[in-house]
Design a protein around this motif. Structure first.
Motif, mmCIF file in Angstrom:
data_model
loop_
_atom_site.group_PDB
_atom_site.id
_atom_site.type_symbol
_atom_site.label_atom_id
_atom_site.label_comp_id
_atom_site.label_asym_id
_atom_site.label_seq_id
_atom_site.Cartn_x
_atom_site.Cartn_y
_atom_site.Cartn_z
ATOM 1 N N ASN A 316 41.536 48.807 47.894
ATOM 2 C CA ASN A 316 40.234 48.416 48.441
ATOM 3 C C ASN A 316 39.063 49.006 47.662
ATOM 4 N N GLN A 317 39.350 49.915 46.760
ATOM 5 C CA GLN A 317 38.303 50.454 45.890
ATOM 6 C C GLN A 317 38.065 49.567 44.668
ATOM 7 N N LEU A 318 38.965 48.629 44.460
ATOM 8 C CA LEU A 318 38.826 47.710 43.340
ATOM 9 C C LEU A 318 37.959 46.522 43.736
ATOM 10 N N PRO A 319 37.224 45.962 42.805
ATOM 11 C CA PRO A 319 36.445 44.755 43.122
ATOM 12 C C PRO A 319 37.370 43.552 43.289
ATOM 13 N N GLY A 320 37.096 42.751 44.309
ATOM 14 C CA GLY A 320 37.815 41.493 44.433
ATOM 15 C C GLY A 320 39.034 41.491 45.304
ATOM 16 N N ILE A 321 39.356 42.606 45.958
ATOM 17 C CA ILE A 321 40.528 42.620 46.834
ATOM 18 C C ILE A 321 40.248 43.467 48.071
ATOM 19 N N LYS A 322 40.711 42.976 49.209
ATOM 20 C CA LYS A 322 40.538 43.706 50.459
ATOM 21 C C LYS A 322 41.798 43.520 51.298
ATOM 22 N N ILE A 323 42.446 44.632 51.644
ATOM 23 C CA ILE A 323 43.649 44.620 52.482
ATOM 24 C C ILE A 323 43.379 45.495 53.694
ATOM 25 N N TYR A 333 49.148 42.326 57.863
ATOM 26 C CA TYR A 333 47.837 42.733 57.383
ATOM 27 C C TYR A 333 47.159 41.537 56.713
ATOM 28 N N SER A 334 45.843 41.515 56.751
ATOM 29 C CA SER A 334 45.115 40.463 56.050
ATOM 30 C C SER A 334 44.879 40.885 54.604
ATOM 31 N N ILE A 335 44.872 39.905 53.712
ATOM 32 C CA ILE A 335 44.534 40.150 52.312
ATOM 33 C C ILE A 335 43.527 39.090 51.891
ATOM 34 N N LYS A 336 42.419 39.538 51.295
ATOM 35 C CA LYS A 336 41.381 38.628 50.829
ATOM 36 C C LYS A 336 41.106 38.920 49.359
ATOM 37 N N LEU A 337 41.106 37.863 48.569
ATOM 38 C CA LEU A 337 40.853 37.979 47.138
ATOM 39 C C LEU A 337 39.554 37.270 46.783
ATOM 40 N N ALA A 338 38.878 37.785 45.769
ATOM 41 C CA ALA A 338 37.657 37.139 45.298
ATOM 42 C C ALA A 338 37.982 35.745 44.764
ATOM 43 N N LYS A 339 36.977 34.872 44.792
ATOM 44 C CA LYS A 339 37.188 33.482 44.380
ATOM 45 C C LYS A 339 37.623 33.373 42.928
ATOM 46 N N ASN A 340 37.201 34.330 42.100
ATOM 47 C CA ASN A 340 37.500 34.229 40.673
ATOM 48 C C ASN A 340 38.895 34.741 40.312
ATOM 49 N N ILE A 341 39.649 35.229 41.296
ATOM 50 C CA ILE A 341 41.019 35.693 41.037
ATOM 51 C C ILE A 341 41.982 34.522 41.176
ATOM 52 N N ASP A 342 42.817 34.327 40.176
ATOM 53 C CA ASP A 342 43.824 33.265 40.211
ATOM 54 C C ASP A 342 45.036 33.795 40.989
ATOM 55 N N ALA A 343 45.118 33.433 42.261
ATOM 56 C CA ALA A 343 46.167 33.979 43.127
ATOM 57 C C ALA A 343 47.559 33.579 42.658
ATOM 58 N N LYS A 344 47.678 32.367 42.120
ATOM 59 C CA LYS A 344 48.992 31.902 41.669
ATOM 60 C C LYS A 344 49.498 32.744 40.498
ATOM 61 N N LYS A 345 48.611 33.020 39.546
ATOM 62 C CA LYS A 345 48.996 33.848 38.394
ATOM 63 C C LYS A 345 49.267 35.286 38.832
ATOM 64 N N MET A 346 48.465 35.766 39.746
ATOM 65 C CA MET A 346 48.656 37.120 40.271
ATOM 66 C C MET A 346 50.023 37.241 40.950
ATOM 67 N N GLN A 347 50.346 36.257 41.784
ATOM 68 C CA GLN A 347 51.636 36.267 42.482
ATOM 69 C C GLN A 347 52.786 36.248 41.483
ATOM 70 N N ALA A 348 52.662 35.416 40.453
ATOM 71 C CA ALA A 348 53.728 35.292 39.450
ATOM 72 C C ALA A 348 53.914 36.591 38.662
#
Length: 391
Positions: A316-323, A333-348
């Motif tokens: 949560n100290q990093l920009p673009g992610i909140k858990i 738990y909820s997880i929210k990513l910034a719009k500019n993060i490619d969730a598919k690539k991150m997951q892979a």
């Protein structure tokens, strides 16, 4: 609140994870020279599910460990052997007089409610409960019970709501058919694994006991409620006549449930299991796994909660992610990513490079992850670093 639907979650998770859930090396599941089953896959951190669910080769390996620790003695139609040992363990855990192995949670819930209700037909339940929403109308179809849902779309009903509903029956219905039982699920998976407040359970229990109404606990995931609230399994069970706990959701078994309660109720169950087709000759593979994995499970789960706190605090100290945990929730738990993060690539990348699997967030880059003991497969620093590099 991020709505949680079990079937949709499983469907979406399965599709999202499909390329990565095939076990590695399944062709070499058994080595006859070593007379043992090697791991078919490396340890994977799974941010979905309530606990470890083994692939076949891993399951056999785990059973070998259990057998090496304490020789497994098979049962016969659910009597004796490791089944008896597991039943004794659950009596100890819940403080109940007797326990019995059931092939499924649905059977445990339905038989408990049927026996507790006797010839009275009305059973009050949560609108969001498994008993009401996910058991194929068994209460009505098989046991002639009329389920009375309360608290539409909410996690729980209050003692006041229950009292009011019962008091109003004389004005709403001409013929009295009797109130057989009340059933409460805790925690409730259909509302993101949220728990029923202990104070409300106490009030409902006191009301039911003063009015001679039997109370059943669908505690399929009761270990989750206990770990996240600090209320012991025994205390939770003490407010209910009967308590069901799942064996496969987080104890590693491939199936099975335990129903605990007074001897006069549990003694009726073996016959009911038989006539409803649930009497299987051997149940030891599930019972042995659950008994083995039960040892130290509460400690492991608490360690996983502490690990999750550390991981969330760092990420949560990093920009673009909140858990963050859900209010009134347990292990979802909820997880929210910034719009500019490619969730598919991150997951892979999490999967391919770090052996961490997570469900795909939705189109708004929001979703849920589930905390379980697989978080303990790697140090917190490893998991935090994996997310940093994958983001």
């Amino acid at each position: 609140m991020i709505a949680f639907n079990r079937r949709n979650f499983l469907k979406k998770s399965s599709l999202g994870l499909l390329p990565i859930v095939v076990p590695f090396g399944t062709a070499a599941a058994f080595d006859p020279n070593k007379n043992q089953f090697p791991d078919v896959a490396p340890k994977v951190i799974k941010l979905f599910g309530d606990g470890e669910m083994f692939e076949p080769g891993d399951y056999l390996n785990e059973l070998q460990k259990a057998h090496a620790a304490t020789a497994i003695v098979k049962d016969r139609y659910g009597v004796g052997g490791v089944i008896e040992a597991l039943e004794e363990k659950f009596c100890e855990l819940t403080g109940k007089e007797k326990a019995i192995f059931m092939p499924s949670g649905t059977m445990a819930n339905q038989l408990a409610i049927a026996v507790l209700s006797g010839d009275k037909t009305k059973v009050f339940v949560q609108d969001t409960s498994h008993v009401y929403r996910d058991e194929a109308d068994a209460a009505q179809s098989l046991f002639q019970k009329r389920l009375m849902p309360l608290a539409k779309d909410e996690t729980y009903f209050t003692a006041e709501q229950l009292h009011s509903a019962i008091a109003n029956l004389k004005n709403e219905e001409v013929f009295e058919s009797g109130i057989g039982a009340v059933s409460i699920e805790n925690p409730v998976r259909r509302t993101d694994g949220k728990f029923v407040p202990l104070e409300e359970i106490k009030k409902i229990s006191a009301y039911c006991r003063s009015n001679n109404i039997k109370l059943h606990l669908d505690g399929a995931r009761l270990f989750m409620a206990s770990a996240w609230t600090g209320v012991s399994i025994k205390e939770y069970a003490s407010y209910f006549d009967t308590t069901y706990i799942s064996l496969y959701k987080y104890l590693g078994a491939s199936a099975g449930a335990m129903l605990c309660g007074p001897k006069e109720v549990i003694d009726k169950m073996a016959h009911l299991i038989k006539i409803h087709g649930g009497a299987m000759y051997g149940n030891w593979t599930n019972a042995a796994m659950a008994l083995y994995r039960l040892e130290g499970f509460e400690t492991r789960l608490n360690n996983a909660i502490n690990a999750a706190k550390e991981i969330a605090s760092s990420l949560n100290q990093l920009p673009g992610i909140k858990i963050e945990p859900l209010a009134g929730g347990t292990n979802i738990y909820s997880i929210k990513l910034a719009k500019n993060i490619d969730a598919k690539k991150m997951q892979a990348k999490l999967n391919q490079e770090f052996n961490i699997r997570m469900p795909m967030p939705n189109a708004a880059n929001e979703g849920t992850i589930m905390i379980n003991e697989t978080l303990l497969y790697q140090p917190v620093a490893y998991i935090v670093n994996a997310f940093k590099k994958s983001i």
